[in-house]
Enzyme design. Structure first.
Site, mmCIF file in Angstrom:
data_model
loop_
_atom_site.group_PDB
_atom_site.id
_atom_site.type_symbol
_atom_site.label_atom_id
_atom_site.label_comp_id
_atom_site.label_asym_id
_atom_site.label_seq_id
_atom_site.Cartn_x
_atom_site.Cartn_y
_atom_site.Cartn_z
ATOM 1 N N ASP A 183 16.441 2.373 -6.528
ATOM 2 C CA ASP A 183 15.957 1.020 -6.859
ATOM 3 C C ASP A 183 15.288 1.061 -8.228
ATOM 4 O OD1 ASP A 183 15.452 -1.695 -6.464
ATOM 5 O OD2 ASP A 183 13.576 -1.350 -5.395
ATOM 6 N N GLU B 250 7.457 -6.870 0.520
ATOM 7 C CA GLU B 250 7.209 -6.488 1.918
ATOM 8 C C GLU B 250 5.877 -5.796 2.128
ATOM 9 O OE1 GLU B 250 10.542 -4.758 1.099
ATOM 10 O OE2 GLU B 250 11.692 -6.530 1.602
ATOM 11 N N ALA B 251 5.238 -5.439 1.015
ATOM 12 C CA ALA B 251 3.986 -4.673 1.142
ATOM 13 C C ALA B 251 2.913 -5.247 0.224
ATOM 14 C CB ALA B 251 4.264 -3.225 0.781
ATOM 15 N N ASN B 252 1.666 -5.004 0.597
ATOM 16 C CA ASN B 252 0.540 -5.349 -0.270
ATOM 17 C C ASN B 252 -0.049 -4.054 -0.811
ATOM 18 O OD1 ASN B 252 1.076 -7.823 0.776
ATOM 19 N ND2 ASN B 252 -0.961 -8.202 1.609
ATOM 20 N N GLY C 200 -4.885 -5.167 -4.799
ATOM 21 C CA GLY C 200 -4.047 -4.945 -5.976
ATOM 22 C C GLY C 200 -3.017 -6.040 -6.076
ATOM 23 N N LYS C 201 -1.774 -5.717 -5.722
ATOM 24 C CA LYS C 201 -0.704 -6.705 -5.867
ATOM 25 C C LYS C 201 -0.077 -7.048 -4.523
ATOM 26 C CE LYS C 201 0.479 -5.508 -10.487
ATOM 27 N NZ LYS C 201 1.485 -5.311 -11.489
ATOM 28 N N ILE D 294 -2.099 5.232 -10.303
ATOM 29 C CA ILE D 294 -1.630 5.398 -11.678
ATOM 30 C C ILE D 294 -2.267 4.312 -12.539
ATOM 31 C CG2 ILE D 294 0.413 5.541 -13.187
ATOM 32 C CD1 ILE D 294 0.450 7.628 -10.892
ATOM 33 N N LYS E 147 -0.300 1.441 -0.062
ATOM 34 C CA LYS E 147 0.783 0.468 0.080
ATOM 35 C C LYS E 147 0.846 0.094 1.558
ATOM 36 C CE LYS E 147 5.603 -0.227 -1.328
ATOM 37 N NZ LYS E 147 6.745 0.328 -2.054
ATOM 38 N N SER F 239 -10.065 -2.439 -2.729
ATOM 39 C CA SER F 239 -9.918 -3.705 -3.453
ATOM 40 C C SER F 239 -8.449 -4.106 -3.501
ATOM 41 C CB SER F 239 -10.469 -3.579 -4.876
ATOM 42 O OG SER F 239 -9.662 -2.686 -5.605
ATOM 43 N N ASP G 62 7.736 3.367 -6.268
ATOM 44 C CA ASP G 62 8.516 2.627 -5.266
ATOM 45 C C ASP G 62 9.760 3.413 -4.827
ATOM 46 O OD1 ASP G 62 9.253 0.655 -3.571
ATOM 47 O OD2 ASP G 62 9.490 -0.922 -5.080
#
Ligand SMILES: Nc1ncnc2c1ncn2[C@@H]1O[C@H](COP(=O)(O)OP(=O)(O)OP(=O)(O)O)[C@@H](O)[C@H]1O
Ligand SMILES: [Mg+2]
Length: 236
Positions: A174, A46-48, A41-42, A133, A63, A39, A191
């Site tokens: 980061d 640069e990534a989904n 997510g966000k 998480i 990711k 499903s 991340d």
């Protein structure tokens, strides 16, 4: 590649290019997750992010780095047949694959340091699979959207995580409230694509930036701290 597998992912329409689709099928065939459970997510820079379940009923997080922006796609269509530019796509992809591999390896180090972070499961080309998480209904919110109820305790846990990573010779690179999840009032650092080791000439700059960002963020939550205090604690 199983035809059936590819069909199931087709419900995601234009989200995946064929290369990514093939990698997703491969990862699910390796048992990382069940195809039917994927499903959305966000959508990141640069990534989904996608969520899924494995056969054991555990949630996982995928990711998926986008290989091409819409613009790049169009540019590539025009340039691909020009013999002077063969290899452009290849080089670009190599950088993305290295980036994914680095994030995976950093998550291994985080696990080794017993940090509160997602557990790495597998990576393949532009896809990283890690533990999920969050709760049954929703993933854990970012700290920026879910300020801690007890800022002092949350802060302490955060800098203990930074210290554990530092003791392994690394810094996140980061770190801020954007890359910390508030999972049941405990920080989970995510991340790790920027994390690097102390032999990197940029290490000190990144470490100081992490400490500065965390000091600023927690100052806003009412914790009287500073970049210097954090660095002192980490290095002690
Ligand atoms: N393991 C996970 N479990 C639950 N949610 C996650 C997990 N990893 C990421 N997320 C969610 O997805 C969002 C984006 O993830 P992440 O910060 O890793 O990517 P990004 O910021 O897009 O990456 P980049 O900065 O490399 O472009 C996070 O803010 C978080 O809400
Ligand atoms: Mg992020």
């Amino acid at each position: 590649m199983g035809k059936i597998g590819k069909e199931k992912f087709k419900t995601f329409g234009d989200v995946f290019d064929n290369f990514t689709l093939a990698n997703l099928v491969s990862l699910s065939q390796k048992g990382c997750f069940l195809e039917g459970t994927l499903s959305t997510g966000k959508i990141g820079k640069e990534a989904n992010i996608f969520f899924a379940e494995n056969e054991q009923g555990e949630r996982v997080c995928l990711k998926v780095y986008r290989l091409e922006t819409a613009n790049f796609n169009r540019m590539y269509e025009y340039i691909r047949s020009d013999p002077r530019f063969i290899g452009v796509l290849h080089r670009r992809r190599k950088v993305i694959f290295a980036w994914v591999q680095r994030e995976f390896r950093n998550l291994l180090i985080a696990a080794d340091a017993k940090m509160s972070a997602p557990k790495p499961i597998k990576f393949l080309s532009n896809i990283l699979v890690m533990s999920y998480i969050g709760g049954k209904d929703e993933p854990a919110p970012m700290l920026k959207d879910a300020p801690p109820k007890n800022p002092e305790a949350f802060f302490q846990k955060t800098i203990e995580n930074m210290k554990a990573l530092f003791q392994k010779g690394y810094t996140h690179g980061d770190l801020s409230r954007f890359n910390i999840l508030n999972h049941r009032e405990r920080p989970v650092l995510i991340d790790f694509s920027h994390a690097t080791m102390n032999t990197n000439p940029l290490f000190n700059e990144l470490l100081e930036r992490d400490a500065k960002n965390i000091a600023l963020d927690f100052w806003q939550y009412g914790v009287k701290t500073s970049k210097e205090d954090i660095l002192k604690f980490i290095k002690s």
